[in-house]
Design a protein around this motif. Structure first.
Motif, PDB file in Angstrom:
ATOM      1  N   MET A  92       3.727  -2.464  -4.974  1.00  0.00           N
ATOM      2  CA  MET A  92       2.952  -2.839  -3.818  1.00  0.00           C
ATOM      3  C   MET A  92       1.608  -2.131  -3.943  1.00  0.00           C
ATOM      4  O   MET A  92       1.546  -0.957  -4.243  1.00  0.00           O
ATOM      5  CB  MET A  92       3.682  -2.404  -2.551  1.00  0.00           C
ATOM      6  CG  MET A  92       2.913  -2.714  -1.322  1.00  0.00           C
ATOM      7  SD  MET A  92       3.616  -2.183   0.259  1.00  0.00           S
ATOM      8  CE  MET A  92       5.317  -1.997   0.000  1.00  0.00           C
ATOM      9  N   LEU A 100      -2.025  -2.870   0.885  1.00  0.00           N
ATOM     10  CA  LEU A 100      -0.888  -3.472   1.589  1.00  0.00           C
ATOM     11  C   LEU A 100       0.014  -2.390   2.184  1.00  0.00           C
ATOM     12  O   LEU A 100       0.506  -2.534   3.309  1.00  0.00           O
ATOM     13  CB  LEU A 100      -0.091  -4.376   0.647  1.00  0.00           C
ATOM     14  CG  LEU A 100       1.028  -5.187   1.284  1.00  0.00           C
ATOM     15  CD1 LEU A 100       0.482  -6.088   2.391  1.00  0.00           C
ATOM     16  CD2 LEU A 100       1.724  -6.020   0.234  1.00  0.00           C
ATOM     17  N   ILE A 132       0.800  -2.110   6.129  1.00  0.00           N
ATOM     18  CA  ILE A 132       2.168  -2.062   6.634  1.00  0.00           C
ATOM     19  C   ILE A 132       2.392  -0.761   7.401  1.00  0.00           C
ATOM     20  O   ILE A 132       3.013  -0.752   8.462  1.00  0.00           O
ATOM     21  CB  ILE A 132       3.185  -2.214   5.477  1.00  0.00           C
ATOM     22  CG1 ILE A 132       3.165  -3.656   4.973  1.00  0.00           C
ATOM     23  CG2 ILE A 132       4.593  -1.832   5.924  1.00  0.00           C
ATOM     24  CD1 ILE A 132       4.005  -3.888   3.755  1.00  0.00           C
ATOM     25  N   LEU A 171       7.486  -8.638   2.428  1.00  0.00           N
ATOM     26  CA  LEU A 171       6.655  -8.091   3.498  1.00  0.00           C
ATOM     27  C   LEU A 171       7.476  -7.747   4.727  1.00  0.00           C
ATOM     28  O   LEU A 171       7.352  -6.661   5.293  1.00  0.00           O
ATOM     29  CB  LEU A 171       5.551  -9.089   3.858  1.00  0.00           C
ATOM     30  CG  LEU A 171       4.582  -8.648   4.943  1.00  0.00           C
ATOM     31  CD1 LEU A 171       3.789  -7.445   4.483  1.00  0.00           C
ATOM     32  CD2 LEU A 171       3.667  -9.778   5.321  1.00  0.00           C
TER      33      LEU A 171
END
Length: 83
Positions: A1, A5, A9, A57
């Motif tokens: 990842m 991102l 998150i 996700l």
């Protein structure tokens, strides 16, 4: 990842966890820190305790949220609330 991102998150998970646990968060930077550390705690707990690994996700967001809630709960036990 990738790192952006992970930060996104962490921000979302930390902000949601801050609202759920106490009704307010620690600000943008604090929510990111709590969310990212919560993501680490949540993914460790999911894999070590329950033997599952959530991907994607939504899975990453769910484990980050659960980890952030647990981390905030522990922080609130140690540090008393300000009035």
């Amino acid at each position: 990842m990738n790192i952006l991102l992970a930060i996104l998150i962490g921000l979302i998970a930390g902000a949601l966890a801050g609202r759920v646990v106490s009704g307010h968060g620690y600000g943008i930077v604090g929510d990111i820190v709590v969310g990212v550390i919560g993501a680490l705690v949540g993914s460790w707990m999911a894999s070590a305790v329950y033997g599952i690994v959530l991907g994607g996700l939504l899975g990453n967001l769910l484990t980050a949220f659960i980890g952030a809630v647990i981390l905030l709960w522990l922080i609130r036990l140690v540090v008393p609330a300000r009035m």
